[in-house]
Design an enzyme around this catalytic site. Structure first.
Site, PDB file in Angstrom:
ATOM      1  N   ASN A 169       0.841  -1.209   0.000  1.00  0.00           N
ATOM      2  CA  ASN A 169       0.000   0.000   0.000  1.00  0.00           C
ATOM      3  C   ASN A 169       0.871   1.252   0.000  1.00  0.00           C
ATOM      4  OD1 ASN A 169      -2.774   1.059   0.390  1.00  0.00           O
ATOM      5  ND2 ASN A 169      -2.020   1.803   2.371  1.00  0.00           N
ATOM      6  N   HIS A 205      -4.987   9.754  -1.616  1.00  0.00           N
ATOM      7  CA  HIS A 205      -5.186  11.039  -0.931  1.00  0.00           C
ATOM      8  C   HIS A 205      -4.974  12.107  -2.000  1.00  0.00           C
ATOM      9  CE1 HIS A 205      -5.380   9.105   2.942  1.00  0.00           C
ATOM     10  NE2 HIS A 205      -4.214   8.510   2.744  1.00  0.00           N
ATOM     11  N   GLU A 232      -7.514   4.480   0.772  1.00  0.00           N
ATOM     12  CA  GLU A 232      -7.618   5.583   1.749  1.00  0.00           C
ATOM     13  C   GLU A 232      -8.154   6.837   1.073  1.00  0.00           C
ATOM     14  OE1 GLU A 232      -3.952   6.130   3.954  1.00  0.00           O
ATOM     15  OE2 GLU A 232      -3.587   3.984   4.067  1.00  0.00           O
ATOM     16  N   ASP A 234      -9.561  10.130  -0.129  1.00  0.00           N
ATOM     17  CA  ASP A 234     -10.124  11.425   0.257  1.00  0.00           C
ATOM     18  C   ASP A 234      -9.646  12.431  -0.786  1.00  0.00           C
ATOM     19  OD1 ASP A 234      -7.449  11.727   1.220  1.00  0.00           O
ATOM     20  OD2 ASP A 234      -8.056  11.669   3.313  1.00  0.00           O
TER      21      ASP A 234
HETATM   22  C1  XIL Z   1      -3.366   8.555   9.575  1.00  0.00           C
HETATM   23  C2  XIL Z   1      -4.569   8.619  10.501  1.00  0.00           C
HETATM   24  O1  XIL Z   1      -5.693   8.993   9.741  1.00  0.00           O
HETATM   25  C3  XIL Z   1      -4.326   9.621  11.598  1.00  0.00           C
HETATM   26  O2  XIL Z   1      -5.361   9.537  12.586  1.00  0.00           O
HETATM   27  C4  XIL Z   1      -2.981   9.365  12.278  1.00  0.00           C
HETATM   28  O3  XIL Z   1      -2.718  10.388  13.206  1.00  0.00           O
HETATM   29  C5  XIL Z   1      -1.860   9.292  11.265  1.00  0.00           C
HETATM   30  O4  XIL Z   1      -2.176   8.310  10.294  1.00  0.00           O
HETATM   31  N1  XIL Z   1      -1.377   6.947   5.177  1.00  0.00           N
HETATM   32  C6  XIL Z   1      -1.737   5.837   5.903  1.00  0.00           C
HETATM   33  C7  XIL Z   1      -2.641   5.990   7.075  1.00  0.00           C
HETATM   34  O5  XIL Z   1      -1.421   4.718   5.502  1.00  0.00           O
HETATM   35  O6  XIL Z   1      -2.358   5.059   8.101  1.00  0.00           O
HETATM   36  C8  XIL Z   1      -2.563   7.381   7.654  1.00  0.00           C
HETATM   37  O7  XIL Z   1      -3.551   7.487   8.661  1.00  0.00           O
HETATM   38  C9  XIL Z   1      -2.773   8.407   6.565  1.00  0.00           C
HETATM   39  C10 XIL Z   1      -1.698   8.303   5.518  1.00  0.00           C
END
Ligand code: XIL
Length: 298
Positions: A169, A205, A232, A234
């Site tokens: 990932n 993201h 993930e 957003d």
């Molecule tokens: C983020 C969480 O959303 C937060 O709550 C935490 O403080 C930091 O991590 N990539 C990832 C996730 O793989 O685990 C991260 O999540 C965001 C970026």
């Protein structure tokens, strides 16, 4: 379908959300979660710092709460994550060499064994590649234990939970670029040498644009013989947010091996991108335009 999860299921996919154990007492949050989603990723509760706060002592309280909630509601659970340079427990941060390698293997064995049969997929390794043009690995204490640390992590996870899909990932890998190509070459190498890898997660993201080659990038990985997942998602707010969500959903549906989509939180107020409003529900729990375009694209 009239919900994200039901609509995705009609297409043979899941639609998930990242969930915090600490919010499972919030009725607005849980109401949306139970109504709209059919998969859950623990946002922090399965990370190394949460599950092994002191070396050799494992703690699954938060993760268990999320898994129980998921099981009670028929949601799949995506495990996140077994080996990552970030959110290491304080005892592991100064470690190096064979001691760190052994600690990583022990961690993966314990966590993947504990959740055997409860998670359908694991992010075995998270964010191991560098940003920018090198296409190479990110520097970290794990990387400095030797370039084979990633394949050791995958082999260890397979031995502990032979039934889980094992994923790599990462972020900034959503289009065809040096970083995603570096990962592509690793996956191709793993497949050719029989290193157990089943899937690649694209965090997604995203800013205000979706890379024009987003679908082509998913497809080239799928063509290596792995599943792909949006893990993930957003997307920055702005005039294109709703369209951009639809673009991502359509890209996944157009790739036969794109098995599901996870958004990284439920309401804008739940997002780690504070103030960016990158999710599908307002802070008060109302459906946004991005929700409607996502549902319509499914
Ligand atoms: C983020 C969480 O959303 C937060 O709550 C935490 O403080 C930091 O991590 N990539 C990832 C996730 O793989 O685990 C991260 O999540 C965001 C970026």
């Amino acid at each position: 379908g009239t919900t994200l999860g039901a609509s995705a299921a009609e297409k043979g996919r899941y639609f998930g959300a990242a969930v915090s154990a600490g919010k499972l007492g919030d009725s607005t949050y849980v109401g949306i979660l139970n109504r709209e989603f059919n998969a859950i990723t623990p946002e922090n509760e399965m990370k190394w710092d949460a599950t092994e706060p002191s070396q050799g002592r494992f703690s699954y309280t938060g993760a268990d709460r999320i898994v129980s909630h998921a099981q009670a509601n028929g949601h799949k659970v995506r495990g996140h994550t077994l080996a990552w340079h970030s959110q290491e427990p304080s005892w592991a941060k100064p470690m190096e060499g064979s001691a760190l390698r052994s600690a990583m293997v022990n961690h993966i064995t314990n966590v993947a064994t504990y959740f055997r049969g409860k998670v359908f997929a694991w992010d075995v390794v998270n964010e191991a590649f560098a940003d920018g043009g090198s296409g190479g690995r990110r520097d970290s204490n794990l990387q400095r234990t030797g370039n084979d640390w990633i394949e050791v992590a995958f082999r260890t996870a397979r031995a502990a939970d032979p039934g889980a899909k094992l994923c790599y990932n990462d972020y900034n890998t959503d289009g065809i670029n040096a970083k995603s190509t570096g990962i592509y070459n690793m996956v191709r190498d793993f497949k050719s040498r029989g290193v157990p890898i089943d899937c690649v997660g694209f965090q997604s993201h995203l800013g205000t644009t979706v890379p024009g080659d987003y679908q082509a990038n998913l497809q080239r990985f799928a063509d290596l013989g792995v599943d792909v997942q949006i893990t993930e998602l957003d997307i920055a707010s702005g005039s294109n947010q709703a369209n951009n969500y639809a673009t991502v959903v359509k890209a996944c549906l157009a790739v036969a091996r794109c098995t599901g989509i996870t958004v990284w939180g439920i309401r804008d107020s739940d997002s780690w991108r504070t103030g960016e409003n990158p999710l599908l529900f307002t802070s008060s729990g109302a459906k946004k335009a991005a929700y409607t375009s996502t549902l319509n694209a499914l």
